[in-house]
Design a protein around this motif. Structure first.
Motif, PDB file in Angstrom:
ATOM      1  N   VAL A 120       0.856  -1.181   0.000  1.00 47.37           N
ATOM      2  CA  VAL A 120       0.000   0.000   0.000  1.00 47.37           C
ATOM      3  C   VAL A 120       0.892   1.230   0.000  1.00 47.37           C
ATOM      4  O   VAL A 120       1.810   1.349   0.814  1.00 47.37           O
ATOM      5  N   GLY A 121       0.625   2.139  -0.940  1.00 51.76           N
ATOM      6  CA  GLY A 121       1.373   3.384  -1.008  1.00 51.76           C
ATOM      7  C   GLY A 121       0.430   4.542  -1.244  1.00 51.76           C
ATOM      8  O   GLY A 121      -0.760   4.354  -1.491  1.00 51.76           O
ATOM      9  N   ILE A 122       0.984   5.718  -1.156  1.00 47.84           N
ATOM     10  CA  ILE A 122       0.196   6.928  -1.383  1.00 47.84           C
ATOM     11  C   ILE A 122       1.037   7.892  -2.220  1.00 47.84           C
ATOM     12  O   ILE A 122       2.238   8.016  -2.007  1.00 47.84           O
ATOM     13  N   LYS A 123       0.395   8.510  -3.196  1.00 49.58           N
ATOM     14  CA  LYS A 123       1.062   9.504  -4.037  1.00 49.58           C
ATOM     15  C   LYS A 123       0.534  10.873  -3.643  1.00 49.58           C
ATOM     16  O   LYS A 123      -0.673  11.079  -3.569  1.00 49.58           O
ATOM     17  N   VAL A 124       1.455  11.785  -3.375  1.00 40.22           N
ATOM     18  CA  VAL A 124       1.067  13.087  -2.840  1.00 40.22           C
ATOM     19  C   VAL A 124       1.434  14.219  -3.794  1.00 40.22           C
ATOM     20  O   VAL A 124       2.326  14.091  -4.629  1.00 40.22           O
ATOM     21  N   SER A 125       0.754  15.313  -3.607  1.00 37.32           N
ATOM     22  CA  SER A 125       1.044  16.536  -4.355  1.00 37.32           C
ATOM     23  C   SER A 125       2.340  17.150  -3.853  1.00 37.32           C
ATOM     24  O   SER A 125       2.838  16.796  -2.782  1.00 37.32           O
ATOM     25  N   PRO A 126       2.898  18.100  -4.609  1.00 35.29           N
ATOM     26  CA  PRO A 126       4.102  18.786  -4.140  1.00 35.29           C
ATOM     27  C   PRO A 126       3.798  19.639  -2.904  1.00 35.29           C
ATOM     28  O   PRO A 126       2.722  20.209  -2.794  1.00 35.29           O
ATOM     29  N   TYR A 127       4.776  19.703  -2.036  1.00 34.80           N
ATOM     30  CA  TYR A 127       4.660  20.561  -0.859  1.00 34.80           C
ATOM     31  C   TYR A 127       5.704  21.664  -0.972  1.00 34.80           C
ATOM     32  O   TYR A 127       6.908  21.401  -0.872  1.00 34.80           O
ATOM     33  N   SER A 157      10.691  17.899  -7.063  1.00 32.39           N
ATOM     34  CA  SER A 157      10.499  16.500  -6.669  1.00 32.39           C
ATOM     35  C   SER A 157      11.710  15.969  -5.912  1.00 32.39           C
ATOM     36  O   SER A 157      11.562  15.188  -4.975  1.00 32.39           O
ATOM     37  N   LEU A 158      12.899  16.386  -6.293  1.00 28.90           N
ATOM     38  CA  LEU A 158      14.100  15.944  -5.582  1.00 28.90           C
ATOM     39  C   LEU A 158      14.103  16.482  -4.148  1.00 28.90           C
ATOM     40  O   LEU A 158      14.405  15.753  -3.202  1.00 28.90           O
ATOM     41  N   GLY A 159      13.727  17.741  -3.982  1.00 30.16           N
ATOM     42  CA  GLY A 159      13.664  18.330  -2.641  1.00 30.16           C
ATOM     43  C   GLY A 159      12.619  17.664  -1.765  1.00 30.16           C
ATOM     44  O   GLY A 159      12.884  17.353  -0.594  1.00 30.16           O
ATOM     45  N   ASP A 160      11.427  17.420  -2.316  1.00 28.39           N
ATOM     46  CA  ASP A 160      10.389  16.754  -1.532  1.00 28.39           C
ATOM     47  C   ASP A 160      10.818  15.329  -1.187  1.00 28.39           C
ATOM     48  O   ASP A 160      10.611  14.858  -0.059  1.00 28.39           O
ATOM     49  N   ALA A 161      11.426  14.621  -2.142  1.00 26.79           N
ATOM     50  CA  ALA A 161      11.875  13.243  -1.890  1.00 26.79           C
ATOM     51  C   ALA A 161      12.910  13.211  -0.769  1.00 26.79           C
ATOM     52  O   ALA A 161      12.843  12.372   0.139  1.00 26.79           O
ATOM     53  N   ALA A 162      13.873  14.128  -0.812  1.00 27.46           N
ATOM     54  CA  ALA A 162      14.915  14.176   0.218  1.00 27.46           C
ATOM     55  C   ALA A 162      14.315  14.455   1.591  1.00 27.46           C
ATOM     56  O   ALA A 162      14.700  13.833   2.594  1.00 27.46           O
ATOM     57  N   THR A 163      13.359  15.363   1.653  1.00 28.85           N
ATOM     58  CA  THR A 163      12.748  15.710   2.937  1.00 28.85           C
ATOM     59  C   THR A 163      11.894  14.562   3.461  1.00 28.85           C
ATOM     60  O   THR A 163      11.936  14.248   4.655  1.00 28.85           O
ATOM     61  N   PHE A 164      11.124  13.920   2.581  1.00 29.15           N
ATOM     62  CA  PHE A 164      10.345  12.761   3.037  1.00 29.15           C
ATOM     63  C   PHE A 164      11.283  11.676   3.564  1.00 29.15           C
ATOM     64  O   PHE A 164      11.039  11.092   4.621  1.00 29.15           O
ATOM     65  N   TYR A 165      12.366  11.391   2.848  1.00 32.67           N
ATOM     66  CA  TYR A 165      13.302  10.362   3.294  1.00 32.67           C
ATOM     67  C   TYR A 165      13.841  10.696   4.692  1.00 32.67           C
ATOM     68  O   TYR A 165      13.944   9.819   5.551  1.00 32.67           O
ATOM     69  N   GLU A 166      14.163  11.938   4.908  1.00 33.07           N
ATOM     70  CA  GLU A 166      14.694  12.392   6.190  1.00 33.07           C
ATOM     71  C   GLU A 166      13.678  12.220   7.319  1.00 33.07           C
ATOM     72  O   GLU A 166      14.048  11.925   8.459  1.00 33.07           O
ATOM     73  N   CYS A 167      12.389  12.365   7.011  1.00 30.19           N
ATOM     74  CA  CYS A 167      11.356  12.412   8.048  1.00 30.19           C
ATOM     75  C   CYS A 167      10.574  11.113   8.246  1.00 30.19           C
ATOM     76  O   CYS A 167       9.953  10.936   9.294  1.00 30.19           O
TER      77      CYS A 167
END
Length: 163
Positions: free
Chosen positions: A26-33, A96-106
């Motif tokens: 199960v995954g979720i796809k999100v909008s840009p933050y 997308s790279l910035g959001d990916a990096a932040t999600f990975y961190e959190c």
């Protein structure tokens, strides 16, 4: 005209809380933050669902975009949104790279990150893996360059990885 659920943390939390446990992925796809603090709050809420969520795909199209044709009519014309639509592809590469990096961190280690948005080269794959992504999703590059772009990207990534 509906609100984008990804910007309503309580609605997403309620939705995920109502999802029954699954044996599959199960995954979720999100909008840009664009607000890093909101992204961190969303990640924290996703961590509460780490038993259910296996990945977060970031990011969907950037909402509320518009393109006009030479005759000044909308390039998109939908019943629900009119001439408005989501912006994707290369325009989202750095976001997308910035959001990916932040999600990975959190995110909890049990939740992987899939990067989506502007990926069209082996270097984009390398950058995605560098910031912690488990994978990438490629759409616009396939739509504009055809399926052969996947082999090109794989070959580029392989050269970079072996260097």
């Amino acid at each position: 005209d509906k609100r984008v659920m990804c910007f309503n943390i309580d609605a997403m939390d309620s939705f995920l809380s109502q999802c029954p446990p699954r044996d599959g992925i199960v995954g979720i796809k999100v909008s840009p933050y664009s607000d890093k603090h909101q992204l961190r709050e969303v990640a924290s809420m996703f961590n509460d669902h780490a038993g259910l969520l296996k990945y977060v795909a970031t990011m969907n199209t950037y909402p509320n975009g518009m393109a006009l044709l030479p005759d000044e009519t909308g390039a998109v014309d939908s019943k629900e949104m009119g001439a408005f639509g989501g912006i994707g592809g290369k325009a989202l590469k750095q976001l997308s790279l910035g959001d990916a990096a932040t999600f990975y961190e959190c995110l909890d280690d049990r939740i992987g990150v899939i990067r989506v948005g502007g990926i069209d080269s082996g270097l984009d794959i390398k950058h995605s893996l560098t910031v912690g992504c488990k994978g990438v999703q490629v759409v616009t590059a396939i739509a504009t360059q055809g399926p052969k772009v996947i082999k090109k990207m794989r070959d580029e990534y392989t050269k970079l990885a072996l260097a």
